[in-house]
Write an enzyme that holds these catalytic residues in place. Structure first.
Site, PDB file in Angstrom:
ATOM      1  N   LYS A 120       4.535   3.797  18.436  1.00  0.00           N
ATOM      2  CA  LYS A 120       4.500   5.208  18.040  1.00  0.00           C
ATOM      3  C   LYS A 120       4.725   6.123  19.243  1.00  0.00           C
ATOM      4  CE  LYS A 120       1.252   4.039  14.335  1.00  0.00           C
ATOM      5  NZ  LYS A 120      -0.179   3.772  14.096  1.00  0.00           N
TER       6      LYS A 120
ATOM      7  N   GLU B 145      -2.853  -3.526  11.032  1.00  0.00           N
ATOM      8  CA  GLU B 145      -1.554  -4.137  10.779  1.00  0.00           C
ATOM      9  C   GLU B 145      -1.788  -5.545  10.225  1.00  0.00           C
ATOM     10  OE1 GLU B 145       1.573  -2.395  11.509  1.00  0.00           O
ATOM     11  OE2 GLU B 145      -0.062  -0.982  11.338  1.00  0.00           O
TER      12      GLU B 145
ATOM     13  N   LYS C 249       7.427   1.838  12.269  1.00  0.00           N
ATOM     14  CA  LYS C 249       7.422   2.250  13.681  1.00  0.00           C
ATOM     15  C   LYS C 249       7.998   1.200  14.612  1.00  0.00           C
ATOM     16  CE  LYS C 249       3.194   0.818  12.256  1.00  0.00           C
ATOM     17  NZ  LYS C 249       2.008   1.124  11.514  1.00  0.00           N
TER      18      LYS C 249
ATOM     19  N   VAL D  44       4.944   7.574  12.526  1.00  0.00           N
ATOM     20  CA  VAL D  44       4.007   7.986  13.575  1.00  0.00           C
ATOM     21  C   VAL D  44       2.866   8.824  12.998  1.00  0.00           C
ATOM     22  CG1 VAL D  44       3.756   9.122  15.807  1.00  0.00           C
ATOM     23  CG2 VAL D  44       5.921   8.047  15.214  1.00  0.00           C
TER      24      VAL D  44
ATOM     25  N   THR E 271       0.825  -1.209   0.000  1.00  0.00           N
ATOM     26  CA  THR E 271       0.000   0.000   0.000  1.00  0.00           C
ATOM     27  C   THR E 271       0.859   1.259   0.000  1.00  0.00           C
ATOM     28  OG1 THR E 271      -1.538  -1.264   1.351  1.00  0.00           O
ATOM     29  CG2 THR E 271      -1.928   1.095   1.233  1.00  0.00           C
TER      30      THR E 271
ATOM     31  N   GLU F  45       9.388  10.043   9.537  1.00  0.00           N
ATOM     32  CA  GLU F  45       8.139  10.803   9.736  1.00  0.00           C
ATOM     33  C   GLU F  45       6.895   9.923   9.589  1.00  0.00           C
ATOM     34  OE1 GLU F  45       5.898  13.260  10.928  1.00  0.00           O
ATOM     35  OE2 GLU F  45       7.502  14.606  10.280  1.00  0.00           O
TER      36      GLU F  45
ATOM     37  N   GLY G 258      -7.854  -1.833   5.001  1.00  0.00           N
ATOM     38  CA  GLY G 258      -6.399  -1.657   4.982  1.00  0.00           C
ATOM     39  C   GLY G 258      -5.872  -0.798   6.121  1.00  0.00           C
TER      40      GLY G 258
ATOM     41  N   ASP H  26       0.957  -1.404  18.456  1.00  0.00           N
ATOM     42  CA  ASP H  26       1.248  -0.419  17.402  1.00  0.00           C
ATOM     43  C   ASP H  26       1.275   0.992  18.000  1.00  0.00           C
ATOM     44  OD1 ASP H  26       1.258   0.325  14.381  1.00  0.00           O
ATOM     45  OD2 ASP H  26      -0.378   1.519  15.210  1.00  0.00           O
TER      46      ASP H  26
HETATM   47  N1  HSE Z   1      -2.456  -0.076  11.850  1.00  0.00           N
HETATM   48  C1  HSE Z   1      -2.083   1.297  11.971  1.00  0.00           C
HETATM   49  C2  HSE Z   1      -3.276   2.073  12.491  1.00  0.00           C
HETATM   50  C3  HSE Z   1      -1.625   1.811  10.639  1.00  0.00           C
HETATM   51  O1  HSE Z   1      -4.389   1.543  12.509  1.00  0.00           O
HETATM   52  O2  HSE Z   1      -3.109   3.194  12.930  1.00  0.00           O
HETATM   53  C4  HSE Z   1      -0.852   3.086  10.712  1.00  0.00           C
HETATM   54  O3  HSE Z   1       0.332   2.954  11.423  1.00  0.00           O
END
Ligand code: HSE
Length: 435
Positions: free
Chosen positions: A205, A190, A105, A132, A13, A129, A187, A201
């Site tokens: 970040k 993760e 990240k 995050v 993507t 960049e 999409g 996740d």
């Molecule tokens: N899986 C992450 C989210 C994608 O839902 O924020 C962006 O880092």
């Protein structure tokens, strides 16, 4: 005009999104950077897959190392994700003297310290960049826009998937599982959605943001991580009735016992701007000692937003190739000023709490609960109990407390769970007015 040759690692993507920008906005990219930027090579696991981007002009390979070490590549965009292969690829690229732009990240939060040391030793850039909050230029804001400030704290909605889930559960009363499936289809999630729903996740970040805010090495292990899997439809509705939204937030804060790094669900006032950040959107609220509070809002995931951040980094790198000494320090302060700081434990933080207690509907139950709170000097700010539909049914008691040290709350919860008439585990969510 000088030419800069780019190698793409990963054509998913984000990789395709980045390629599309570089091809479709080539002229603008030259105007912005002063160089002609040409993608010459790309790697992907499966080259036969059809993709929403044009790879016909590129040298293609299934081997990411071939891109990382190619003599024809000046800058590598690492957009493959994961930590193992990605780490080797980024190391190889840095060792070959190439600049690296990454959206990864997990890689930065877990291996950033060693990778930045390697980049410095090699005299090349490693930029992140896009790692995050997707399209929000929060790294640039922290490192450059707010450079005059001591950062006191920051709080952010930094996982789009969980924010989307909580929003849909509240607005449309959908189930957790149902919305998660949609988030995957769209999409947002993760590859392993556990990373989203268990808060990992967001923790990746948050750790990155905390390190830039406080000039300290990345310390992923010190981040308290709690996801949204225990939040029920009932909690969302109870919170709503009390004037709150449940949000999954990351906090980095200078606390009395050290730097707090934590991600967990929080009740925030409906009227607060962060309470109104819905769907897949992200937002980061930063408190600087000079500027006060500033808020950064935007899409935190998806091809366009993430590629937007990747390309901004690439343009920075391209400009710096002409003037390397003008680089902003990767950790926001000079490397010599980066220092390890004490980390606060989660039971040392101070917070108000929302409690949902499932109890038998009989005399004396409430007394046991309030006694347990009083024993720990915890005061009740608000309380709610719906009359049971039928006699003998259990009731949900919802309590908002004042601010206390979490260790006291843990002690009270221990007593409450053993108190007569209390059934099952008590649901506890931290409350923050974000002032
Ligand atoms: N899986 C992450 C989210 C994608 O839902 O924020 C962006 O880092």
């Amino acid at each position: 005009v000088k030419q800069v040759r780019v190698g793409l690692v990963g054509l998913g993507t984000v990789g395709c999104g980045a390629l599309n920008i570089l091809q479709k906005s080539a002229e603008l990219m030259t105007q912005r950077s002063g160089c002609e930027i040409k993608v010459v090579m790309a790697s992907a696991r499966d080259l036969t897959r059809s993709r929403p981007c044009d790879t016909t002009q590129l040298e293609l390979t299934t081997d990411p190392m071939a891109v990382a070490t190619s003599p024809n590549v000046d800058v590598v965009l690492e957009l493959m994700g994961g930590t193992d292969t990605a780490k080797s690829v980024v190391e190889a690229a840095l060792q070959s003297g190439k600049h690296v732009v990454t959206a990864n990240k997990a890689l930065i939060a877990r291996h950033g310290n060693a990778l930045f040391a390697l980049a410095a030793q090699q005299g090349v850039q490693l930029t992140f960049e896009a790692a995050v909050a997707g399209g929000i230029p929060i790294i640039k804001a922290l490192r450059e826009g707010l450079a005059a400030n001591k950062i006191e704290w920051l709080a952010g909605i930094i996982n789009g998937t969980t924010n989307f889930i909580l929003t849909e559960m509240r607005e449309k009363k959908r189930t957790f599982e149902d919305v998660l499936k949609e988030a995957q289809a769209l999409g947002y999630a993760e590859v392993d959605p556990t990373f989203d729903v268990e808060g990992i996740d967001a923790a990746h970040k948050l750790v990155i943001l905390a390190s830039l805010a406080f000039g300290m090495p990345f310390n992923f292990e010190a981040c308290y991580t709690e996801g949204v899997t225990k939040i029920t439809q009932a909690d969302i509705q109870y919170a709503d009735a009390l004037g709150f939204r449940i949000k999954h937030l990351g906090f980095a804060k200078q606390g009395a016992q050290g730097i707090e790094m934590r991600v967990h669900p929080v009740l925030v006032p409906k009227t607060h701007l962060l309470g109104q950040v819905d769907g897949v959107m992200n937002a980061v609220l930063v408190k600087g000692d000079q500027v006060g509070q500033t808020l950064y809002y935007g899409p935190g995931a998806g091809a366009g937003p993430t590629a937007s951040a990747v390309i901004a980094d690439l343009l920075d790198v391209v400009r710096l190739m002409a003037a390397p000494s003008a680089a902003v320090a990767p950790m926001a302060v000079q490397d010599s000023a980066v220092k390890t700081r004490a980390a606060a434990r989660i039971d040392q933080i101070k917070s108000a709490y929302y409690l949902r207690i499932s109890a038998e509907d009989k005399p004396g139950v409430l007394r046991g609960i309030t006694q347990a709170l009083a024993d720990e000097s915890i005061s009740v700010e608000a309380m709610n109990q719906k009359a049971p539909a039928n006699e003998g049914q259990t009731v949900d008691l919802v309590i908002l407390t004042n601010k206390v040290v979490e260790a006291s709350m843990n002690a009270a919860l221990e007593k409450i769970s053993q108190s007569a008439g209390v059934l099952g585990e008590v649901m506890r969510i931290r409350v923050d007015s974000l002032n």
